[in-house]
Each structure stands twice: as structure tokens, then as C-alpha cells.
Design a protein around this motif. Structure first.
Motif, mmCIF file in Angstrom:
data_model
loop_
_atom_site.group_PDB
_atom_site.id
_atom_site.type_symbol
_atom_site.label_atom_id
_atom_site.label_comp_id
_atom_site.label_asym_id
_atom_site.label_seq_id
_atom_site.Cartn_x
_atom_site.Cartn_y
_atom_site.Cartn_z
ATOM 1 N N UNK A 1 0.792 -1.219 0.000
ATOM 2 C CA UNK A 1 0.000 0.000 0.000
ATOM 3 C C UNK A 1 0.826 1.271 0.000
ATOM 4 N N UNK A 2 2.148 1.149 0.151
ATOM 5 C CA UNK A 2 2.997 2.328 0.126
ATOM 6 C C UNK A 2 3.073 2.974 -1.252
ATOM 7 N N UNK A 3 2.451 2.353 -2.279
ATOM 8 C CA UNK A 3 2.415 3.031 -3.577
ATOM 9 C C UNK A 3 1.662 4.352 -3.484
ATOM 10 N N UNK A 4 0.818 4.509 -2.459
ATOM 11 C CA UNK A 4 0.113 5.775 -2.302
ATOM 12 C C UNK A 4 1.083 6.892 -1.930
ATOM 13 N N UNK A 5 2.215 6.547 -1.320
ATOM 14 C CA UNK A 5 3.254 7.519 -1.016
ATOM 15 C C UNK A 5 4.156 7.731 -2.228
ATOM 16 N N UNK A 6 4.513 6.643 -2.899
ATOM 17 C CA UNK A 6 5.418 6.753 -4.046
ATOM 18 C C UNK A 6 4.791 7.510 -5.215
ATOM 19 N N UNK A 7 3.469 7.382 -5.403
ATOM 20 C CA UNK A 7 2.839 7.967 -6.584
ATOM 21 C C UNK A 7 3.003 9.485 -6.668
ATOM 22 N N UNK A 8 2.642 10.258 -5.629
ATOM 23 C CA UNK A 8 2.837 11.709 -5.756
ATOM 24 C C UNK A 8 4.304 12.110 -5.853
ATOM 25 N N UNK A 9 5.200 11.350 -5.201
ATOM 26 C CA UNK A 9 6.626 11.656 -5.301
ATOM 27 C C UNK A 9 7.108 11.453 -6.737
ATOM 28 N N UNK A 10 6.732 10.327 -7.349
ATOM 29 C CA UNK A 10 7.129 10.055 -8.729
ATOM 30 C C UNK A 10 6.504 11.061 -9.691
ATOM 31 N N UNK A 11 5.241 11.428 -9.445
ATOM 32 C CA UNK A 11 4.584 12.416 -10.308
ATOM 33 C C UNK A 11 5.305 13.753 -10.238
ATOM 34 N N UNK A 12 5.751 14.130 -9.038
ATOM 35 C CA UNK A 12 6.456 15.394 -8.876
ATOM 36 C C UNK A 12 7.832 15.353 -9.541
ATOM 37 N N UNK A 13 8.540 14.226 -9.402
ATOM 38 C CA UNK A 13 9.896 14.114 -9.942
ATOM 39 C C UNK A 13 9.891 13.924 -11.453
ATOM 40 N N UNK A 14 9.052 13.011 -11.953
ATOM 41 C CA UNK A 14 9.083 12.669 -13.376
ATOM 42 C C UNK A 14 8.277 13.635 -14.241
ATOM 43 N N UNK A 15 7.140 14.108 -13.733
ATOM 44 C CA UNK A 15 6.247 14.936 -14.532
ATOM 45 C C UNK A 15 6.217 16.397 -14.085
ATOM 46 N N UNK A 16 6.976 16.695 -13.011
ATOM 47 C CA UNK A 16 7.007 18.054 -12.459
ATOM 48 C C UNK A 16 5.602 18.555 -12.111
ATOM 49 N N UNK A 17 4.793 17.633 -11.594
ATOM 50 C CA UNK A 17 3.455 18.011 -11.159
ATOM 51 C C UNK A 17 3.512 18.587 -9.748
ATOM 52 N N UNK A 18 2.784 19.671 -9.529
ATOM 53 C CA UNK A 18 2.720 20.270 -8.191
ATOM 54 C C UNK A 18 1.606 19.591 -7.399
ATOM 55 N N UNK A 19 1.977 19.036 -6.266
ATOM 56 C CA UNK A 19 1.012 18.321 -5.425
ATOM 57 C C UNK A 19 0.555 19.224 -4.295
ATOM 58 N N UNK A 20 -0.739 19.555 -4.219
ATOM 59 C CA UNK A 20 -1.229 20.455 -3.165
ATOM 60 C C UNK A 20 -1.134 19.811 -1.791
#
Length: 302
Positions: A103-122
Motif C-alpha cells: 500500500x505504500x504506492x500511495x506515497x510513491x505515486x505523488x513523489x514520482x509524479x512530482x519528480x518525473x512529470x514536475x506536477x505540483x502536489x497540493x
């Protein structure tokens, strides 16, 4: 409600249904794996799913561009490797620890989105991540030791997070059928290669094992992959990941319903925290604080 909002709600409900199906499989898988090697079960399951999906959607596959074919192959390889690592890890650690670490993919997902896609996570999404992680821990963590099984399962969670991010980035609603079929074929190939050391996969030993395998292949395999691919064409990756953290909630519910487990305060509180995390994400601002651009604007190169 606008058309976009209705589609987003439908995608969220679709992911919830898919996650409920995944939650229903824990009781079935346990019985099959007592009589069948892990890699063999996964290979047979995904081969059946791939055959069915190609029979239904081969024309959709033919319409995919070369770029989308390669993307589908990469997504399938990531997901297939995650399946194998998670199941091998489960053989070395307790199911409760495995459930939490996965279930730790819920932590990895926003981190990967921020690093790979430069998405800003509120900030509200990070709060939801924290609530979901704590809820997952209450649901499934009864002890923790950092051994080989934990590291294998943690790596599988990282791959699942990468799959969620990449699928959300690459998936288009009009290509969901073809992209799902390509992913399923590559997942089957990855699992089949894992059986090469003992001469290929053995078949389910009896009718009950066959019924469980067919359910896993057609409903929890092909159907779930199709739903996830379509839904993630309409949802940000982080939002999808938090919706999918309801899997242990459904798993606990089915375990209680079938008399495998007893209802406890940990289930109630942990499940409530996961659902609260979902609620927070659903209320996340759509302007200025959104954790990903609209679906139609994110299909550029990584």
C-alpha cells in the motif's frame, strides 16, 4: 454537474469497483497458492486474460501507433514485474506486513509524479497520503522487520506507483481497449518467463482452482486492467492511487463477510482513515491546487 465532472465521478466509481474486485481476491488466492506455485498461477492467469483481451480487442491494438505500442509494452513490463516481486515477497513475510508495504504506492505515486512529470502536489493531497498510510498501517501492520521479503515488496510498491503515474500520463480514453490488451500480453510474458526455470507453468490442479484462476484472469485481471486504463485517462495519478488504497478496506470486509477474520477496531479505524483520505482528495481544489493538468493536456512526452 458538467460533463467533465460526471466523467471524473464515473472514473472514480469505476476505480472503486475495480478495487473492490481486487479486495475480493485475497481469500481465493490463498487457497490456490497452497496447491500451485506462485509464478505458475500468475502465468496461467495472465495468459488467459491476454488471450481473451486480444480476441475482443485486436482491432483496437492494430489502431495503436508504434509509440503507444511501446508504451503499452513498458507499462505491462512494469506491472508484471511488480506482480512477481509482490508475490515473491509475500512468500517471505506475513500477509499483514505485505499488505501494508504494498500500500505504500500511495506515497510513491505523488513523489514520482512530482519528480518525473514536475506536477505540483497540493498540501491537501499530502495530508490525504498521510491519512491513507496511517490507515493502511492500522488495517494490516502487526509487526515489521526489514528483511528480504520487505525489500522485495517495497520495490513492487514502487513499481505500482510508477505504473499508476505512467498510465495516467499516457492513457487516452479512445485507446483504453488496445492499450489494456498490450499491457496484459506483456504481463503474461513476464510471468511466463518467471516459470522458465522449471520448464513452464503447471495448470490448476482441480475445478475449484480453475474457477478461482478464471475469476482472477477475466474479472480481476482483464476487466480490472481495462477499467484502470480507461479511468486513469480521466483522473490525476495521485487521486487514482488514493482511491485504490481502499483495496485493504474491501479485503478486510470480504474476510469478515466470509468468516475468515473478525471485525476489529483496527479495521474500523483504519478503514475510516482510508475513506477520509479519499474524501479529502475528492474535495481537493480543481483550480490552482490540482495535482495534475486536465487529462487532455497531459499526453506529452516524459
Amino acid at each position: 454537474m458538467s460533463t467533465a465532472a460526471r466523467i471524473s465521478l464515473l472514473a472514480t466509481v469505476g476505480l472503486l469497483v475495480m478495487t473492490a474486485v481486487w479486495g475480493s481476491t485475497f481469500v481465493l488466492i490463498k487457497g490456490v497458492l497452497d496447491r500451485m506455485p506462485v509464478a505458475d498461477f500468475l502465468a496461467v492467469r495472465f495468459i488467459i486474460a491476454a488471450i481473451v483481451m486480444f480476441a475482443l480487442f485486436h482491432r483496437h491494438v492494430a489502431r495503436l501507433s508504434r509509440r503507444q505500442l511501446w508504451r503499452g509494452a513498458l507499462l505491462g513490463a512494469i506491472y508484471g514485474a511488480g506482480q512477481l516481486l509482490q508475490t515473491w515477497g509475500l512468500a517471505l513475510i506475513s500477509p499483514s506486513v505485505s499488505g501494508f508495504v504494498t500500500g505504500m504506492y500511495v506515497v510513491f505515486t505523488p513523489i514520482l509524479a512530482a519528480v518525473l512529470l514536475r506536477q505540483r502536489t497540493p498540501s491537501v493531497v499530502w495530508l490525504a497520503v498521510g491519512l491513507a498510510t496511517f490507515g493502511l498501517g492500522l488495517l494490516s501492520l502487526n509487526g515489521f522487520s526489514v528483511d528480504e521479503g520487505v525489500w522485495l515488496t517495497l520495490l513492487s510498491a514502487l513499481l505500482y506507483g510508477l505504473h499508476i503515474v505512467a498510465l495516467g500520463h499516457w492513457s487516452r480514453a479512445d485507446e483504453a481497449f488496445g492499450l489494456s490488451a498490450v499491457q496484459m500480453a506483456v504481463i503474461a510474458l513476464v510471468c511466463l518467463l518467471a516459470t522458465a526455470g522449471h520448464g513452464g507453468p503447471s495448470l490448476p490442479p482441480d475445478i475449484d482452482a480453475w474457477l478461482a484462476t478464471l475469476y482472477m484472469a477475466l474479472i480481476a485481471g482483464a476487466g480490472a486492467m481495462l477499467m484502470q486504463t480507461w479511468a486513469q485517462a480521466h483522473l490525476p495519478a495521485t487521486r487514482a492511487a488514493i482511491v485504490m488504497t481502499t483495496e485493504p478496506v474491501f479485503a478486510a470486509g470480504f474476510a469478515v463477510a466470509f468468516g475468515v477474520d473478525a471485525l476489529t477496531w483496527r479495521m474500523l479505524l483504519g478503514g475510516g482513515l482510508v475513506l477520509a483520505a479519499m474524501y479529502l482528495v475528492e474535495l481537493a481544489p480543481r483550480r490552482g491546487g490540482k495535482d495534475a493538468p486536465p487529462a487532455e493536456a497531459i499526453h506529452h512526452e516524459l
